[in-house]
Design an enzyme around this catalytic site. Structure first.
Site, PDB file in Angstrom:
ATOM      1  CG  ASN A   1      -7.396   4.255  -1.682  1.00 49.45           C
ATOM      2  OD1 ASN A   1      -7.975   3.513  -0.898  1.00 49.45           O
ATOM      3  ND2 ASN A   1      -7.346   5.567  -1.532  1.00 49.45           N
ATOM      4  CG  PHE A   2      -5.256  -1.660   0.356  1.00 48.28           C
ATOM      5  CD1 PHE A   2      -5.059  -2.779  -0.440  1.00 48.28           C
ATOM      6  CD2 PHE A   2      -4.154  -1.105   1.001  1.00 48.28           C
ATOM      7  CE1 PHE A   2      -3.796  -3.330  -0.590  1.00 48.28           C
ATOM      8  CE2 PHE A   2      -2.883  -1.648   0.859  1.00 48.28           C
ATOM      9  CZ  PHE A   2      -2.707  -2.773   0.057  1.00 48.28           C
TER      10      PHE A   2
ATOM     11  CE  LYS B   1      -0.820  10.747   0.839  1.00 47.89           C
ATOM     12  NZ  LYS B   1      -0.222   9.419   1.002  1.00 47.89           N
TER      13      LYS B   1
ATOM     14  N   GLY C   1       0.824  -1.203   0.000  1.00 46.13           N
ATOM     15  CA  GLY C   1       0.000   0.000   0.000  1.00 46.13           C
ATOM     16  C   GLY C   1       0.854   1.248   0.000  1.00 46.13           C
TER      17      GLY C   1
ATOM     18  CG  HIS D   1      -4.507  12.271   2.162  1.00 48.23           C
ATOM     19  ND1 HIS D   1      -4.781  12.550   0.847  1.00 48.23           N
ATOM     20  CD2 HIS D   1      -4.624  10.930   2.300  1.00 48.23           C
ATOM     21  CE1 HIS D   1      -5.054  11.419   0.212  1.00 48.23           C
ATOM     22  NE2 HIS D   1      -4.974  10.419   1.073  1.00 48.23           N
ATOM     23  CG  HIS D   2      -3.216  11.813   7.635  1.00 43.09           C
ATOM     24  ND1 HIS D   2      -1.883  11.689   7.940  1.00 43.09           N
ATOM     25  CD2 HIS D   2      -3.470  10.843   6.712  1.00 43.09           C
ATOM     26  CE1 HIS D   2      -1.365  10.687   7.260  1.00 43.09           C
ATOM     27  NE2 HIS D   2      -2.301  10.156   6.498  1.00 43.09           N
TER      28      HIS D   2
HETATM   29  N1  LIG Z   1      -2.852   1.953  -0.358  1.00 47.65           N
HETATM   30  C1  LIG Z   1      -3.639   2.383   0.636  1.00 47.65           C
HETATM   31  O1  LIG Z   1      -4.854   2.147   0.670  1.00 47.65           O
HETATM   32  C2  LIG Z   1      -3.046   3.189   1.739  1.00 47.65           C
HETATM   33  C3  LIG Z   1      -1.720   3.489   1.684  1.00 47.65           C
HETATM   34  N2  LIG Z   1      -1.145   4.219   2.664  1.00 47.65           N
HETATM   35  C4  LIG Z   1       0.289   4.420   2.539  1.00 47.65           C
HETATM   36  O2  LIG Z   1       0.936   3.542   3.444  1.00 47.65           O
HETATM   37  C5  LIG Z   1       2.153   4.131   3.896  1.00 47.65           C
HETATM   38  C6  LIG Z   1       2.151   4.169   5.416  1.00 47.65           C
HETATM   39  O3  LIG Z   1       1.149   5.058   5.849  1.00 47.65           O
HETATM   40  P1  LIG Z   1       0.873   5.291   7.427  1.00 47.65           P
HETATM   41  O4  LIG Z   1       0.545   4.004   8.083  1.00 47.65           O
HETATM   42  O5  LIG Z   1      -0.083   6.411   7.502  1.00 47.65           O
HETATM   43  O6  LIG Z   1       2.316   5.784   7.898  1.00 47.65           O
HETATM   44  P2  LIG Z   1       2.965   5.703   9.376  1.00 47.65           P
HETATM   45  O7  LIG Z   1       4.067   6.686   9.376  1.00 47.65           O
HETATM   46  O8  LIG Z   1       1.911   5.776  10.411  1.00 47.65           O
HETATM   47  O9  LIG Z   1       3.566   4.215   9.415  1.00 47.65           O
HETATM   48  C7  LIG Z   1       4.692   3.799   8.722  1.00 47.65           C
HETATM   49  C8  LIG Z   1       5.422   2.795   9.581  1.00 47.65           C
HETATM   50  O10 LIG Z   1       6.447   2.209   8.798  1.00 47.65           O
HETATM   51  C9  LIG Z   1       7.596   2.099   9.619  1.00 47.65           C
HETATM   52  N3  LIG Z   1       8.772   1.950   8.779  1.00 47.65           N
HETATM   53  C10 LIG Z   1       9.496   2.906   8.145  1.00 47.65           C
HETATM   54  N4  LIG Z   1      10.510   2.334   7.481  1.00 47.65           N
HETATM   55  C11 LIG Z   1      10.422   1.000   7.681  1.00 47.65           C
HETATM   56  C12 LIG Z   1      11.177  -0.112   7.238  1.00 47.65           C
HETATM   57  N5  LIG Z   1      12.261   0.038   6.460  1.00 47.65           N
HETATM   58  N6  LIG Z   1      10.770  -1.362   7.609  1.00 47.65           N
HETATM   59  C13 LIG Z   1       9.693  -1.528   8.398  1.00 47.65           C
HETATM   60  N7  LIG Z   1       8.942  -0.495   8.858  1.00 47.65           N
HETATM   61  C14 LIG Z   1       9.310   0.749   8.497  1.00 47.65           C
HETATM   62  C15 LIG Z   1       7.594   3.350  10.489  1.00 47.65           C
HETATM   63  O11 LIG Z   1       8.400   3.211  11.621  1.00 47.65           O
HETATM   64  C16 LIG Z   1       6.099   3.427  10.829  1.00 47.65           C
HETATM   65  O12 LIG Z   1       5.782   2.680  11.981  1.00 47.65           O
HETATM   66  C17 LIG Z   1       2.219   5.501   3.227  1.00 47.65           C
HETATM   67  O13 LIG Z   1       2.981   5.424   2.047  1.00 47.65           O
HETATM   68  C18 LIG Z   1       0.772   5.791   2.893  1.00 47.65           C
HETATM   69  O14 LIG Z   1       0.615   6.678   1.815  1.00 47.65           O
HETATM   70  C19 LIG Z   1      -1.851   4.687   3.732  1.00 47.65           C
HETATM   71  C20 LIG Z   1      -3.184   4.434   3.816  1.00 47.65           C
HETATM   72  C21 LIG Z   1      -3.900   3.657   2.830  1.00 47.65           C
HETATM   73  O1  LIG Z   2      -1.168   8.281   3.460  1.00 44.20           O
HETATM   74  C1  LIG Z   2      -2.398   7.994   3.496  1.00 44.20           C
HETATM   75  O2  LIG Z   2      -3.092   8.181   4.492  1.00 44.20           O
HETATM   76  C2  LIG Z   2      -2.997   7.410   2.296  1.00 44.20           C
HETATM   77  N1  LIG Z   2      -2.215   7.090   1.299  1.00 44.20           N
HETATM   78  C3  LIG Z   2      -2.626   6.515   0.074  1.00 44.20           C
HETATM   79  C4  LIG Z   2      -2.365   7.456  -1.078  1.00 44.20           C
HETATM   80  O3  LIG Z   2      -1.349   8.163  -1.061  1.00 44.20           O
HETATM   81  O4  LIG Z   2      -3.159   7.489  -2.017  1.00 44.20           O
HETATM   82  C5  LIG Z   2      -4.028   5.982   0.113  1.00 44.20           C
HETATM   83  C6  LIG Z   2      -4.987   6.818   0.896  1.00 44.20           C
HETATM   84  O5  LIG Z   2      -5.229   7.988   0.197  1.00 44.20           O
HETATM   85  C7  LIG Z   2      -4.438   7.106   2.286  1.00 44.20           C
END
Ligand SMILES: NC(=O)C1=CN([C@@H]2O[C@H](COP(=O)(O)OP(=O)(O)OC[C@H]3O[C@@H](n4cnc5c(N)ncnc54)[C@H](O)[C@@H]3O)[C@@H](O)[C@H]2O)C=CC1
Ligand SMILES: O=C(O)C1=N[C@H](C(=O)O)C[C@H](O)C1
Length: 270
Positions: A108-109, A140, A79, A136-137
């Site tokens: 996006n999931f 990000k 993701g 977004h929050h």
């Molecule tokens: N595809 C989707 O539906 C969604 C995607 N995302 C994406 O997911 C990613 C994470 O988002 P959040 O959870 O909000 O971020 P966050 O900052 O809350 O969590 C990221 C975590 O990854 C850890 N991390 C960093 N480098 C690492 C490594 N090398 N190995 C293991 N862990 C590591 C950090 O310590 C942290 O705990 C972002 O790129 C975001 O855009 C977020 C929400 C939905």
């Molecule tokens: O970082 C997020 O929160 C999210 N990241 C993904 C994106 O960059 O599109 C998915 C979703 O929007 C939440």
């Protein structure tokens, strides 16, 4: 009963990763083998016979994680955002050497977000003007969001296929960024605001009418059915799949020539 899918979560202490680890624990057909974060060794994946790794880390970390996963034949459901053509090229190179391994990159999931992209692609050919606004929050890391970039690319593809000209826009002077980022000819605007989770509007306009498609993720639970769908399907989807829609609609992803000839493993249908 079949054996549970052995799943690890990378980024397990993060906002998404902690929810995903709990969703895997709660799923009857899955077993959580590891919940890893920044300081943990990826060797745990092989030591625990993990079949699928879910990556929810950071754009700076995801590529290294995927190189390890693919080289060790661990399927990945990703993701994490920040994808560029150059990054896809590296990933395809690793997959070409491990044709049985599958990687899903899901911008996006959220099911509603996937449908937003589908509806936007469908509407694109009927409107002269289109812009994307993502909200977004404020924690990000990347802008615009991966979802907004993907939405804009899908719209641009549909416009090209329909033979539409560039959008009308008489702007001749502007402050930097006032018209958003240009993603393949589609302006994309990013808002960061406390109180928000993940939201997107696609605005279409033509003579005398506008159409707005809006999606809101109110919490991160909204992403979990999509994460679990990806985990359930990736083991039988070798090669690279970009977009959850391919699993949701049982569609075969289109692939560059180098992949469709089997170099990186062609995929079964649904
Ligand atoms: N595809 C989707 O539906 C969604 C995607 N995302 C994406 O997911 C990613 C994470 O988002 P959040 O959870 O909000 O971020 P966050 O900052 O809350 O969590 C990221 C975590 O990854 C850890 N991390 C960093 N480098 C690492 C490594 N090398 N190995 C293991 N862990 C590591 C950090 O310590 C942290 O705990 C972002 O790129 C975001 O855009 C977020 C929400 C939905
Ligand atoms: O970082 C997020 O929160 C999210 N990241 C993904 C994106 O960059 O599109 C998915 C979703 O929007 C939440």
């Amino acid at each position: 009963m079949t054996n549970p899918i052995r799943v690890a979560v990378l980024g397990a202490q993060g906002r998404m990763g902690s929810e995903a680890a709990q969703a895997v624990r709660d799923a009857e057909d899955m077993e959580l083998t590891a919940a890893l974060d920044r300081e943990d060794s990826l060797d745990t994946l092989t030591a625990t016979d993990t079949e699928v790794a879910v990556d929810l880390t950071h754009p700076d970390a995801v590529l290294g994680n995927l190189e390890f996963c693919v080289r060790h034949g661990v399927h990945a459901v990703v993701g994490t955002t920040g994808w560029t053509e150059e990054r896809f090229g590296k990933l395809r190179g690793w997959l070409a050497e491990k044709p049985a391994t599958g990687v899903l990159i899901a911008p996006n999931f959220g099911i509603g977000a996937v449908l937003t992209m589908r509806f936007a692609r469908e509407a694109a050919r009927f409107f002269e003007s289109v812009e994307v606004v993502e909200l977004h929050h404020p924690r990000k890391a990347d802008a615009p969001s991966g979802t907004a970039a993907r939405t804009a690319q899908l719209i641009a593809e549909a416009r090209r296929e329909a033979g539409l000209a560039a959008q009308p826009d008489a702007t001749s002077t502007q402050l930097d960024g006032a018209r958003g980022a240009d993603v393949d000819g589609v302006p994309v605007h990013a808002v960061r605001m406390r109180g928000l989770v993940a939201h997107q509007e696609v605005l279409f306009g033509d003579e005398g009418e506008t159409l707005t498609i809006r999606h809101d993720s109110m919490n991160r639970g909204s992403f979990m059915p999509g994460v679990l769908l990806g985990v359930r399907r990736i083991g039988t989807a070798p090669g690279l799949t970009v977009g959850l829609e391919h699993f949701l609609f049982n569609e075969e992803p289109s692939r560059p020539a180098a992949e469709s000839d089997g170099a990186a493993g062609t995929r079964r249908g649904g």
